[in-house]
Design an enzyme around this catalytic site. Structure first.
Site, mmCIF file in Angstrom:
data_model
loop_
_atom_site.group_PDB
_atom_site.id
_atom_site.type_symbol
_atom_site.label_atom_id
_atom_site.label_comp_id
_atom_site.label_asym_id
_atom_site.label_seq_id
_atom_site.Cartn_x
_atom_site.Cartn_y
_atom_site.Cartn_z
ATOM 1 N N THR A 1 23.599 59.732 41.850
ATOM 2 C CA THR A 1 24.398 58.925 42.771
ATOM 3 C C THR A 1 25.888 59.048 42.475
ATOM 4 O O THR A 1 26.710 59.024 43.398
ATOM 5 C CB THR A 1 23.972 57.443 42.711
ATOM 6 O OG1 THR A 1 23.871 57.031 41.338
ATOM 7 C CG2 THR A 1 22.644 57.225 43.416
ATOM 8 N N SER B 1 18.449 55.525 42.865
ATOM 9 C CA SER B 1 19.043 56.245 41.737
ATOM 10 C C SER B 1 18.492 57.652 41.739
ATOM 11 O O SER B 1 17.266 57.846 41.830
ATOM 12 C CB SER B 1 18.698 55.552 40.410
ATOM 13 O OG SER B 1 18.868 56.445 39.312
#
Length: 281
Positions: free
Chosen positions: A251, A82
């Site tokens: 992301t 992440s």
């Protein structure tokens, strides 16, 4: 330590957890996922947390080039990477002295479940001023598929991998302007689309294998030219089940960059700025 990136809150757990089984950070994450998920549920549930936040558990690095490892916990489970959680973890290890601060620009590596991540931090007068992180290699898995979604109709979407699998959809085509008043409606729409995609098919990374069912959706707004090779776009990232992120997420933005590259609309050095429902990046 509580941190945030673009408004997305990450709570960094630094101590109090026994050594986890596993010879890699990925194996330790899988142990938590398969045999000790009560920790994630405890930390993200009331009264200690809320589903909209993330928890990053610091663990010893297993790779010799990394200064620390971290395991990401979210409402959807255990993402192997992440962007916002990496930025928050990097800031925390500097502010806590796990990585000694150096004035100016410094670089180090963290170990995510997905592997090594390069960090670049700028320190001014002893304070971490900014952090950037290297994203994972991103690619398009499927392009402009159409699926009949109950309660919505035919939805055209692409799927990218950027640290997790993302469904990418056109916000305007679904009737959204990507403003804050639409947050609940965006979450309800995304929930239906993700449920339909998960029922329709699964996804597997070409080297990492099974990384779980598709958990993310990114709403893409119109692109507005800012300068040559520089566009801005409103965006929103959804985490299944039920959460619209406060930032556009690293992301999610990387997934969109992969799509733009796939369509031949992104050259080396070009810039995409994404803007969230809360006007953050």
């Amino acid at each position: 330590m509580d941190t945030h990136a673009g408004g997305d809150v990450s709570r960094i757990v630094t101590a109090g957890i026994d050594t986890l089984p596993g010879s890699t950070v990925r194996q330790q994450m899988e142990y938590l996922r398969d045999d000790a998920d009560g920790l994630r549920q405890l930390l993200l549930g009331e009264p200690y947390g809320i589903p909209e936040m993330s928890v990053d558990l610091l663990v010893p690095a297993t790779h010799p080039e990394a200064v620390a490892g971290y395991i990401i916990m979210e409402v959807m489970g255990y993402p192997i990477y992440s962007g916002s959680n990496t930025l928050c973890t990097a800031t925390a290890v500097l502010e806590m002295g796990i990585v000694p601060k150096q004035e100016g620009l410094q670089r180090f590596k963290l170990e995510a479940p997905a592997g090594l991540v390069q960090i670049e931090a700028r320190v001014r007068n002893g304070v971490v001023e900014s952090v950037t992180c290297e994203g994972l290699p991103s690619y398009i898995d499927s392009y402009r598929d159409t699926l009949l979604v109950p309660g919505i109709g035919d939805v055209t979407y692409s799927v990218a991998y950027s640290g997790g699998f993302y469904a990418l959809v056109d916000a305007e085509a679904l009737g959204f302007k990507l403003v804050r008043d639409e947050e609940a409606a965006l979450a309800a729409c995304a929930h239906k689309i993700i449920e339909a995609i998960q029922a329709h098919r699964g996804f597997s990374h070409y080297t990492l294998g099974d990384v779980g069912p598709l958990p993310f959706l990114h709403f893409m707004g119109p692109e507005e030219p800012v300068a040559q090779g520089y566009v801005r776009s409103r965006s929103a990232t959804y985490v299944h089940p039920g959460v619209i992120c406060r930032s556009t997420t690293g992301t999610g933005t990387s997934a969109r960059l992969a799509l733009m590259h796939h369509e031949g609309r992104l050259a080396p050095g070009d810039k995409l700025e994404t803007v969230s429902l809360r006007e953050t990046g």
